[in-house]
Write a protein that holds these residues in place. Sequence first.
Motif, PDB file in Angstrom:
ATOM      1  N   LYS A  95      41.518  14.719 -12.324  1.00 52.21           N
ATOM      2  CA  LYS A  95      42.846  14.811 -12.947  1.00 52.21           C
ATOM      3  C   LYS A  95      43.055  15.540 -14.604  1.00 52.21           C
ATOM      4  CE  LYS A  95      45.836  12.112 -11.059  1.00 52.21           C
ATOM      5  NZ  LYS A  95      46.894  10.658 -10.932  1.00 52.21           N
ATOM      6  N   HIS A  96      43.586  16.406 -14.606  1.00 52.50           N
ATOM      7  CA  HIS A  96      43.194  16.582 -15.960  1.00 52.50           C
ATOM      8  C   HIS A  96      43.195  15.945 -16.870  1.00 52.50           C
ATOM      9  CE1 HIS A  96      43.986  20.430 -13.645  1.00 52.50           C
ATOM     10  NE2 HIS A  96      45.178  20.381 -13.166  1.00 52.50           N
ATOM     11  N   CYS A  97      42.803  16.863 -17.956  1.00 55.53           N
ATOM     12  CA  CYS A  97      42.249  15.407 -19.404  1.00 55.53           C
ATOM     13  C   CYS A  97      42.513  16.328 -20.447  1.00 55.53           C
ATOM     14  CB  CYS A  97      41.206  14.502 -18.934  1.00 55.53           C
ATOM     15  SG  CYS A  97      40.797  13.426 -20.599  1.00 55.53           S
ATOM     16  N   CYS A  98      43.083  16.167 -21.669  1.00 53.07           N
ATOM     17  CA  CYS A  98      43.245  16.408 -22.573  1.00 53.07           C
ATOM     18  C   CYS A  98      43.082  15.068 -23.835  1.00 53.07           C
ATOM     19  CB  CYS A  98      44.831  16.371 -23.567  1.00 53.07           C
ATOM     20  SG  CYS A  98      44.534  16.998 -24.824  1.00 53.07           S
ATOM     21  N   LEU A  99      42.023  14.843 -24.659  1.00 49.03           N
ATOM     22  CA  LEU A  99      41.371  14.011 -25.271  1.00 49.03           C
ATOM     23  C   LEU A  99      41.860  14.127 -26.942  1.00 49.03           C
ATOM     24  CD1 LEU A  99      37.762  13.441 -24.429  1.00 49.03           C
ATOM     25  CD2 LEU A  99      40.060  11.849 -23.721  1.00 49.03           C
ATOM     26  N   GLU A 100      42.729  12.678 -27.808  1.00 45.94           N
ATOM     27  CA  GLU A 100      42.961  13.620 -28.934  1.00 45.94           C
ATOM     28  C   GLU A 100      40.861  14.301 -30.064  1.00 45.94           C
ATOM     29  OE1 GLU A 100      44.346  14.046 -31.900  1.00 45.94           O
ATOM     30  OE2 GLU A 100      46.477  14.453 -30.829  1.00 45.94           O
ATOM     31  N   LYS A 101      41.758  14.496 -30.866  1.00 42.04           N
ATOM     32  CA  LYS A 101      39.822  15.069 -31.527  1.00 42.04           C
ATOM     33  C   LYS A 101      39.551  13.678 -32.832  1.00 42.04           C
ATOM     34  CE  LYS A 101      42.488  14.893 -35.646  1.00 42.04           C
ATOM     35  NZ  LYS A 101      41.902  13.199 -36.311  1.00 42.04           N
ATOM     36  N   ALA A 127      42.134  18.305 -28.600  1.00 40.33           N
ATOM     37  CA  ALA A 127      43.577  19.038 -28.947  1.00 40.33           C
ATOM     38  C   ALA A 127      43.253  18.559 -30.661  1.00 40.33           C
ATOM     39  CB  ALA A 127      44.190  17.186 -29.353  1.00 40.33           C
ATOM     40  N   TYR A 128      42.485  19.925 -30.232  1.00 41.65           N
ATOM     41  CA  TYR A 128      41.810  20.960 -31.908  1.00 41.65           C
ATOM     42  C   TYR A 128      42.904  21.811 -31.786  1.00 41.65           C
ATOM     43  CZ  TYR A 128      37.648  18.424 -32.759  1.00 41.65           C
ATOM     44  OH  TYR A 128      36.248  17.605 -33.138  1.00 41.65           O
TER      45      TYR A 128
END
Length: 328
Positions: A95-101, A127-128
């Motif tokens: 699954k697609h993933c976006c990580l906080e910075k 998340a930049y």
Amino acid sequence: MGAERDEIRWGIIGCGNVTELKSGPAFNKVAGSSLLAVMRRDAEKLADYAERHGVPKTYTSADALINDPEIDAIYVATPPGSHREYALKIASANKHCCLEKPMALNFAECEEIATAFEGLDAQLFVAYYRRSLPRFNKVKEWIDSGRIGTVRHINWSYARGPSAADLSPEYDWRTDPAVSGGGHFVDLACHGLDLFMHLAGDISEAKGIAVNQQNLYDAEDAVSACWVFDGGATGAGFWNFGASDYCDEVVVYGAKGNIRFSVFANQPLVLEAGEDCAITEIPHPENIQFFHIENMVKHLNGVGQHPVAGAEGGKASRVMDQILAGFR
């Protein structure tokens, strides 16, 4: 995962403060995006968040959210110490993933995460979000169009006093290196360092000196650093979290002029290059991650390219590791 859906259905792991205004509401505001589920261990706070933000599904288990077949993409908004664990599980679920910075506790973890997504249909983002903000796109436009000539040096001065949390005896994960990767330098400087690489190219080498001046916590609270970009431009900065006055100023020095701006504050963008001068005010959006989320959705639907995809998100962590090597 097959063909991408027109609407990307998101789940959030860790619906804390960063998701209240900066990111959470934007998942429903961006066209082709919806926030379907949120996860938090505290059931009472979870229910309150879901009710206030109109989120239909709630989970107290991250694994349950990750394996929900209705969720296409997952935003991990927890402290960096848990990013590796969750990212590897999300990669296993394809699954697609976006990580906080920052992307993870250190560059080695960033590399492991990026490797896990290689060859998958699932995409990885960090998340930049400053790379997607119109105000910094204007700075990049000025640089790329040659208005200040070749970039020679980027300097960032950042100072502020200790926060209420710094002065409190209560635990704060942001200054616990085991959970955050460092102190406020790691939490904040990664934004600027990532942005500078977006503006001037990758940083090939960085060196730094870090100390703990106030002894309020175990992490660094004063850092000075210098670096060099692949193209030969240099950079320097200092970050101090025990100063009397607030300062956040970046100066991009070019062969024909310079650009001044703030990384965090809604300050005007100033270009000075002989008779070519400009002062532009481009305020942050209400939800500061809106354009970042919009770019992820476009990327996933094949109509755009997100500026911080895959291994790109780990580059700032590599630079910070080099700067903090002596302190750690």
